[in-house]
Design a protein around this motif. Structure first.
Motif, PDB file in Angstrom:
ATOM      1  N   ALA A 233       0.816  -1.210   0.000  1.00 32.73           N
ATOM      2  CA  ALA A 233       0.000   0.000   0.000  1.00 32.73           C
ATOM      3  C   ALA A 233       0.850   1.261   0.000  1.00 32.73           C
ATOM      4  CB  ALA A 233      -0.934   0.001   1.212  1.00 32.73           C
ATOM      5  N   GLY A 234       2.065   1.181   0.525  1.00 34.90           N
ATOM      6  CA  GLY A 234       2.924   2.355   0.554  1.00 34.90           C
ATOM      7  C   GLY A 234       4.156   2.129   1.411  1.00 34.90           C
ATOM      8  N   ALA A 235       5.125   3.032   1.294  1.00 36.15           N
ATOM      9  CA  ALA A 235       6.352   3.014   2.093  1.00 36.15           C
ATOM     10  C   ALA A 235       6.482   4.379   2.771  1.00 36.15           C
ATOM     11  CB  ALA A 235       7.571   2.715   1.220  1.00 36.15           C
ATOM     12  N   PHE A 236       6.737   4.381   4.081  1.00 41.70           N
ATOM     13  CA  PHE A 236       6.661   5.601   4.871  1.00 41.70           C
ATOM     14  C   PHE A 236       7.998   5.903   5.538  1.00 41.70           C
ATOM     15  CE2 PHE A 236       2.492   3.771   4.490  1.00 41.70           C
ATOM     16  CZ  PHE A 236       1.658   4.857   4.229  1.00 41.70           C
ATOM     17  N   GLN A 237       8.306   7.207   5.577  1.00 37.53           N
ATOM     18  CA  GLN A 237       9.530   7.668   6.228  1.00 37.53           C
ATOM     19  C   GLN A 237       9.458   7.481   7.747  1.00 37.53           C
ATOM     20  OE1 GLN A 237      12.158   9.159   4.535  1.00 37.53           O
ATOM     21  NE2 GLN A 237      13.388   9.427   6.361  1.00 37.53           N
ATOM     22  N   PHE A 238       8.270   7.714   8.315  1.00 38.38           N
ATOM     23  CA  PHE A 238       8.092   7.619   9.761  1.00 38.38           C
ATOM     24  C   PHE A 238       7.252   6.399  10.099  1.00 38.38           C
ATOM     25  CE2 PHE A 238       8.454  12.139   8.671  1.00 38.38           C
ATOM     26  CZ  PHE A 238       9.603  12.457   9.392  1.00 38.38           C
ATOM     27  N   THR A 290      -9.861  -0.276  -7.946  1.00 39.77           N
ATOM     28  CA  THR A 290     -10.889   0.253  -7.047  1.00 39.77           C
ATOM     29  C   THR A 290     -10.350   1.171  -5.948  1.00 39.77           C
ATOM     30  OG1 THR A 290     -10.715  -1.724  -5.653  1.00 39.77           O
ATOM     31  CG2 THR A 290     -12.346  -1.763  -7.435  1.00 39.77           C
ATOM     32  N   VAL A 291      -9.104   0.955  -5.482  1.00 43.04           N
ATOM     33  CA  VAL A 291      -8.620   1.674  -4.306  1.00 43.04           C
ATOM     34  C   VAL A 291      -7.438   2.579  -4.633  1.00 43.04           C
ATOM     35  CG1 VAL A 291      -7.734   1.460  -1.950  1.00 43.04           C
ATOM     36  CG2 VAL A 291      -9.386  -0.213  -2.819  1.00 43.04           C
ATOM     37  N   SER A 292      -6.332   2.001  -5.098  1.00 42.39           N
ATOM     38  CA  SER A 292      -5.109   2.769  -5.315  1.00 42.39           C
ATOM     39  C   SER A 292      -4.370   2.229  -6.539  1.00 42.39           C
ATOM     40  CB  SER A 292      -4.204   2.699  -4.075  1.00 42.39           C
ATOM     41  OG  SER A 292      -2.966   3.304  -4.330  1.00 42.39           O
ATOM     42  N   LYS A 293      -4.162   3.099  -7.518  1.00 41.75           N
ATOM     43  CA  LYS A 293      -3.426   2.678  -8.719  1.00 41.75           C
ATOM     44  C   LYS A 293      -1.925   2.570  -8.457  1.00 41.75           C
ATOM     45  CE  LYS A 293      -2.841   7.403 -10.409  1.00 41.75           C
ATOM     46  NZ  LYS A 293      -3.062   8.329 -11.546  1.00 41.75           N
ATOM     47  N   ASP A 294      -1.465   3.111  -7.293  1.00 45.02           N
ATOM     48  CA  ASP A 294      -0.045   3.059  -6.957  1.00 45.02           C
ATOM     49  C   ASP A 294       0.340   1.786  -6.228  1.00 45.02           C
ATOM     50  OD1 ASP A 294       0.471   5.557  -8.057  1.00 45.02           O
ATOM     51  OD2 ASP A 294      -0.170   6.590  -6.229  1.00 45.02           O
ATOM     52  N   ALA A 295      -0.600   0.880  -5.952  1.00 51.20           N
ATOM     53  CA  ALA A 295      -0.278  -0.385  -5.280  1.00 51.20           C
ATOM     54  C   ALA A 295       0.615  -1.231  -6.172  1.00 51.20           C
ATOM     55  CB  ALA A 295      -1.560  -1.135  -4.917  1.00 51.20           C
ATOM     56  N   TRP A 296       1.518  -2.017  -5.560  1.00 52.61           N
ATOM     57  CA  TRP A 296       2.429  -2.847  -6.345  1.00 52.61           C
ATOM     58  C   TRP A 296       2.722  -4.142  -5.582  1.00 52.61           C
ATOM     59  CZ3 TRP A 296       7.508  -3.252  -4.240  1.00 52.61           C
ATOM     60  CH2 TRP A 296       7.786  -2.353  -3.203  1.00 52.61           C
ATOM     61  N   LEU A 297       3.265  -5.109  -6.304  1.00 51.36           N
ATOM     62  CA  LEU A 297       3.504  -6.447  -5.750  1.00 51.36           C
ATOM     63  C   LEU A 297       4.957  -6.574  -5.289  1.00 51.36           C
ATOM     64  CD1 LEU A 297       2.327  -9.287  -5.238  1.00 51.36           C
ATOM     65  CD2 LEU A 297       3.182  -9.948  -7.485  1.00 51.36           C
ATOM     66  N   LEU A 298       5.138  -7.055  -4.066  1.00 49.69           N
ATOM     67  CA  LEU A 298       6.472  -7.273  -3.487  1.00 49.69           C
ATOM     68  C   LEU A 298       6.623  -8.748  -3.140  1.00 49.69           C
ATOM     69  CD1 LEU A 298       9.167  -6.255  -2.275  1.00 49.69           C
ATOM     70  CD2 LEU A 298       7.939  -5.876  -0.143  1.00 49.69           C
ATOM     71  N   THR A 299       7.712  -9.347  -3.564  1.00 52.90           N
ATOM     72  CA  THR A 299       7.992 -10.765  -3.267  1.00 52.90           C
ATOM     73  C   THR A 299       9.153 -10.854  -2.316  1.00 52.90           C
ATOM     74  OG1 THR A 299       7.220 -11.393  -5.469  1.00 52.90           O
ATOM     75  CG2 THR A 299       8.511 -13.010  -4.249  1.00 52.90           C
ATOM     76  N   LYS A 300       8.929 -11.516  -1.173  1.00 57.49           N
ATOM     77  CA  LYS A 300       9.973 -11.745  -0.176  1.00 57.49           C
ATOM     78  C   LYS A 300      10.090 -13.240   0.061  1.00 57.49           C
ATOM     79  CE  LYS A 300      10.123  -7.448   2.487  1.00 57.49           C
ATOM     80  NZ  LYS A 300      10.095  -6.894   3.862  1.00 57.49           N
ATOM     81  N   LYS A 301      11.184 -13.826  -0.400  1.00 57.25           N
ATOM     82  CA  LYS A 301      11.398 -15.269  -0.209  1.00 57.25           C
ATOM     83  C   LYS A 301      11.914 -15.551   1.189  1.00 57.25           C
ATOM     84  CE  LYS A 301      10.112 -16.574  -4.296  1.00 57.25           C
ATOM     85  NZ  LYS A 301       8.928 -17.407  -4.492  1.00 57.25           N
TER      86      LYS A 301
END
Length: 301
Positions: A233-238, A290-301
């Motif tokens: 959903a996002g990455a935050f500084q704080f 529907t919610v946020s066009k800036d959402a993206w997929l992250l893969t963590k193995k």
């Protein structure tokens, strides 16, 4: 308002400055180094890179502009958006120069290429330190004289007697020490071998009987299914902003969670996490529509 000036100020104090809907300027500490060709010493500095994927606002830039210009947060965000639109139009025609930070250009694939400037050091610890050039150091080779005089075969027929005796005595002493060490080692090996045999006899003769064995306990352990696919959903500084975002998404019905801190020092928040990649992609498309066009997929193995 010149947006580059505010970004320039923040880079001295923060490792990442995000320009909403454009990208983020990330700094990495670089130690002092020497150019062996030019003999120039460079002080520690911050190396600046540009990441076009960091487009979600963390509020840092807007808050700083609002405080500096004595305006509301909404007006500061609007001013940033206008500057971004101007940048996006300008970079399509020619290289975009961002103040003293660097130059952005588009390659043949339409991706942004960033070339940072080297005349500004954003590391506050190195304030006042400049590059220093040192002349090359010449190291002359000294001729080492031998300790033992060289014997001239033409002028002398043989080696003095005391040198022969000294060499013979050294050889005999070396052989004596070697023989003594070998003898002591053999003695130690024989003692250890006898101790090992005695211990084996004691172990073979010993018997262990448990009269009251403890009852066995069956434990049902549930296997935790790994979920390496996350819809971000996002990455935050704080970190406080990341926690507020998780609470907001949970109220909306998402299984939101904090994924941790990435290599740029930003706290990542996910809408949902999945064990299957196809499920994650389907959920990503649904959220982007529907919610946020800036959402993206992250893969963590």
């Amino acid at each position: 308002m010149i947006l580059a000036n505010y970004i320039n100020d923040l880079l001295y104090r923060y490792d990442c400055v995000i320009v909403p809907d454009f990208g983020g300027f990330v700094t990495n500490r670089k130690g002092a180094n020497l150019n062996k060709d030019t003999h120039i010493f460079y002080p520690p500095s911050k190396q600046i890179t540009f990441n076009s994927h960091l487009k979600v606002s963390d509020g840092l830039l807007a808050n700083y502009i609002a405080s500096a210009e004595q305006i509301s947060f909404e007006k500061a965000a609007t001013a940033i958006s206008l500057s971004v639109i101007k940048w996006q139009n300008e970079i399509q025609k020619k290289p975009l120069e961002i103040g003293n930070i660097g130059v952005l250009t588009l390659n043949n694939d339409g991706k942004i290429i960033f070339e940072p400037t080297t005349n500004v050091n954003y590391l506050s610890e190195s304030f006042g330190l400049s590059a220093v050039q040192s002349p090359a150091i010449q190291r002359p080779k000294e001729i080492v004289k031998p300790l033992i005089p060289v014997v001239d075969k033409e002028n002398q027929k043989g080696i003095p007697a005391f040198i022969k005796y000294a060499a013979t005595a050294a050889i005999l002493l070396t052989l004596g020490f070697a023989a003594n060490n070998a003898y002591q080692q053999n003695q130690q090996e024989e003692v250890l071998a006898k101790q090992e045999k005695a211990l084996e006899k004691k172990i073979q003769a010993a018997t262990f009987v448990i009269s009251n064995p403890l009852p066995t306990i069956e434990l049902n352990v549930s296997k935790k299914i790994a979920k390496p696919y996350h819809v971000v959903a996002g990455a935050f500084q704080f970190a406080e902003n990341a926690k507020k975002k998780v609470q907001q998404l949970k109220k909306q019905g998402y299984n939101a969670s904090i994924l941790g801190v990435n290599k740029w020092g930003l706290t990542e928040v996910a809408f949902n996490s999945f064990a299957d990649r196809n499920d994650a992609i389907n959920n990503l498309y649904r959220i982007q529509k529907t919610v946020s066009k800036d959402a993206w997929l992250l893969t963590k193995k």
